[in-house]
Design a protein around this motif. Structure first.
Motif, PDB file in Angstrom:
ATOM      1  N   ARG A 108      -2.965   7.424   4.648  1.00 36.04           N
ATOM      2  CA  ARG A 108      -1.463   7.881   5.276  1.00 36.04           C
ATOM      3  C   ARG A 108      -0.985   8.379   4.147  1.00 36.04           C
ATOM      4  NH1 ARG A 108       2.891   4.762   7.917  1.00 36.04           N
ATOM      5  NH2 ARG A 108       4.576   7.274   7.474  1.00 36.04           N
ATOM      6  N   LEU A 109      -0.689   7.366   3.336  1.00 41.73           N
ATOM      7  CA  LEU A 109      -0.530   7.346   1.755  1.00 41.73           C
ATOM      8  C   LEU A 109      -0.540   8.854   1.306  1.00 41.73           C
ATOM      9  CD1 LEU A 109       2.113   6.017   0.042  1.00 41.73           C
ATOM     10  CD2 LEU A 109       0.667   5.148  -1.008  1.00 41.73           C
ATOM     11  N   GLU A 110      -1.931   8.503   0.666  1.00 45.18           N
ATOM     12  CA  GLU A 110      -2.489   9.748   0.208  1.00 45.18           C
ATOM     13  C   GLU A 110      -1.567  10.989   0.837  1.00 45.18           C
ATOM     14  OE1 GLU A 110      -6.439   7.620  -1.628  1.00 45.18           O
ATOM     15  OE2 GLU A 110      -6.290   8.814   0.211  1.00 45.18           O
ATOM     16  N   ASN A 111      -2.376  10.996   1.782  1.00 46.55           N
ATOM     17  CA  ASN A 111      -1.951  12.730   2.869  1.00 46.55           C
ATOM     18  C   ASN A 111       0.086  12.936   2.359  1.00 46.55           C
ATOM     19  OD1 ASN A 111      -4.967  13.130   3.304  1.00 46.55           O
ATOM     20  ND2 ASN A 111      -4.240  12.344   5.559  1.00 46.55           N
ATOM     21  N   ASP A 112       0.739  12.157   2.973  1.00 46.39           N
ATOM     22  CA  ASP A 112       1.960  12.518   2.643  1.00 46.39           C
ATOM     23  C   ASP A 112       2.605  12.548   1.495  1.00 46.39           C
ATOM     24  OD1 ASP A 112       2.329  11.549   5.122  1.00 46.39           O
ATOM     25  OD2 ASP A 112       3.032   9.673   5.168  1.00 46.39           O
ATOM     26  N   LEU A 113       1.473  11.444   0.198  1.00 46.02           N
ATOM     27  CA  LEU A 113       1.873  11.787  -0.572  1.00 46.02           C
ATOM     28  C   LEU A 113       1.615  13.344  -1.747  1.00 46.02           C
ATOM     29  CD1 LEU A 113       3.626  11.460  -4.031  1.00 46.02           C
ATOM     30  CD2 LEU A 113       0.729   9.939  -4.543  1.00 46.02           C
ATOM     31  N   MET A 114       0.371  13.820  -0.794  1.00 47.49           N
ATOM     32  CA  MET A 114      -0.144  15.373  -1.314  1.00 47.49           C
ATOM     33  C   MET A 114       0.302  15.919  -0.455  1.00 47.49           C
ATOM     34  SD  MET A 114      -3.668  16.992  -0.797  1.00 47.49           S
ATOM     35  CE  MET A 114      -3.885  16.239   1.073  1.00 47.49           C
ATOM     36  N   ARG A 115       0.933  16.036   0.787  1.00 53.14           N
ATOM     37  CA  ARG A 115       2.414  16.604   1.072  1.00 53.14           C
ATOM     38  C   ARG A 115       3.738  16.885   0.286  1.00 53.14           C
ATOM     39  NH1 ARG A 115       2.422  14.330   6.865  1.00 53.14           N
ATOM     40  NH2 ARG A 115       5.006  14.251   6.498  1.00 53.14           N
ATOM     41  N   SER A 116       3.990  15.856  -0.159  1.00 51.90           N
ATOM     42  CA  SER A 116       5.813  15.560  -0.626  1.00 51.90           C
ATOM     43  C   SER A 116       4.780  16.640  -1.811  1.00 51.90           C
ATOM     44  CB  SER A 116       5.660  13.959  -0.718  1.00 51.90           C
ATOM     45  OG  SER A 116       6.172  13.078   0.145  1.00 51.90           O
ATOM     46  N   VAL A 117       4.192  16.498  -2.733  1.00 47.43           N
ATOM     47  CA  VAL A 117       3.786  17.314  -4.421  1.00 47.43           C
ATOM     48  C   VAL A 117       3.870  18.729  -3.543  1.00 47.43           C
ATOM     49  CG1 VAL A 117       1.949  17.406  -5.718  1.00 47.43           C
ATOM     50  CG2 VAL A 117       2.616  14.837  -5.450  1.00 47.43           C
ATOM     51  N   ASN A 118       3.481  19.275  -2.382  1.00 47.74           N
ATOM     52  CA  ASN A 118       3.182  20.175  -2.215  1.00 47.74           C
ATOM     53  C   ASN A 118       4.540  21.124  -1.768  1.00 47.74           C
ATOM     54  OD1 ASN A 118       0.094  20.732  -2.630  1.00 47.74           O
ATOM     55  ND2 ASN A 118      -0.048  19.611  -0.885  1.00 47.74           N
ATOM     56  N   GLY A 164       7.247  -0.452   1.122  1.00 48.57           N
ATOM     57  CA  GLY A 164       6.737  -0.651   2.391  1.00 48.57           C
ATOM     58  C   GLY A 164       5.403   0.372   2.823  1.00 48.57           C
ATOM     59  N   LEU A 165       5.507   1.417   2.410  1.00 51.64           N
ATOM     60  CA  LEU A 165       3.920   2.556   2.511  1.00 51.64           C
ATOM     61  C   LEU A 165       3.311   2.069   1.490  1.00 51.64           C
ATOM     62  CD1 LEU A 165       6.305   5.752   2.246  1.00 51.64           C
ATOM     63  CD2 LEU A 165       5.270   4.443   3.794  1.00 51.64           C
ATOM     64  N   LEU A 166       3.011   0.555   0.267  1.00 52.51           N
ATOM     65  CA  LEU A 166       1.903   0.293  -0.347  1.00 52.51           C
ATOM     66  C   LEU A 166       1.204  -0.311  -0.010  1.00 52.51           C
ATOM     67  CD1 LEU A 166       4.573   0.846  -4.140  1.00 52.51           C
ATOM     68  CD2 LEU A 166       2.490   2.236  -3.066  1.00 52.51           C
ATOM     69  N   ASN A 167       1.126  -0.441   1.149  1.00 50.57           N
ATOM     70  CA  ASN A 167       0.277  -1.343   2.013  1.00 50.57           C
ATOM     71  C   ASN A 167      -1.904  -0.921   1.631  1.00 50.57           C
ATOM     72  OD1 ASN A 167      -1.456  -2.630   4.067  1.00 50.57           O
ATOM     73  ND2 ASN A 167       0.792  -2.789   5.138  1.00 50.57           N
ATOM     74  N   PRO A 168      -1.850  -1.714   1.400  1.00 53.50           N
ATOM     75  CA  PRO A 168      -3.408  -1.092   1.922  1.00 53.50           C
ATOM     76  C   PRO A 168      -4.026  -0.658   2.209  1.00 53.50           C
ATOM     77  CG  PRO A 168      -3.378  -3.309   0.325  1.00 53.50           C
ATOM     78  CD  PRO A 168      -1.887  -2.953   1.355  1.00 53.50           C
TER      79      PRO A 168
END
Length: 97
Positions: free
Chosen positions: A62-72, A53-57
């Motif tokens: 938002r996905l990029e920011n969430d992914l960056m937060r998750s990795v950190n 559901g997050l893989l919406n263009p």
């Protein structure tokens, strides 16, 4: 001189053992809803799972920011695990340094 060499060899043995332990440690992080990151104690990312559901263009930024937060967050958790293992394996630190 021989004592210093023995001391160095022991420190190397401990460091090698620590590296093996960190490589084997698996830390899962799912702090951000819909994203799960698996990382080792030596900070190698093993996998990233993103809910479809997050893989919406339209949600790209938002996905990029969430992914960056998750990795950190995953990296910080991995660093904490590494620090704890270092304290247990080498309670005196590195003597002579």
């Amino acid at each position: 001189m021989l004592d210093k060499v023995k001391q160095f060899m022991e420190m190397k043995r401990q460091a090698d053992a620590l590296k093996k332990e960190l490589d084997a440690a698996v830390i899962e992080s799912s702090e951000v809803r819909g994203i799960k990151i698996v990382i080792t104690g030596s900070q190698t990312i093993s996998s990233i799972d993103i809910e479809p559901g997050l893989l919406n263009p339209d949600n790209k930024k938002r996905l990029e920011n969430d992914l960056m937060r998750s990795v950190n967050v995953a990296v910080r958790k991995s660093q904490n695990v590494a620090a704890q293992k270092m304290k247990t394996m080498m309670p005196g630190g590195f003597p002579g340094l």
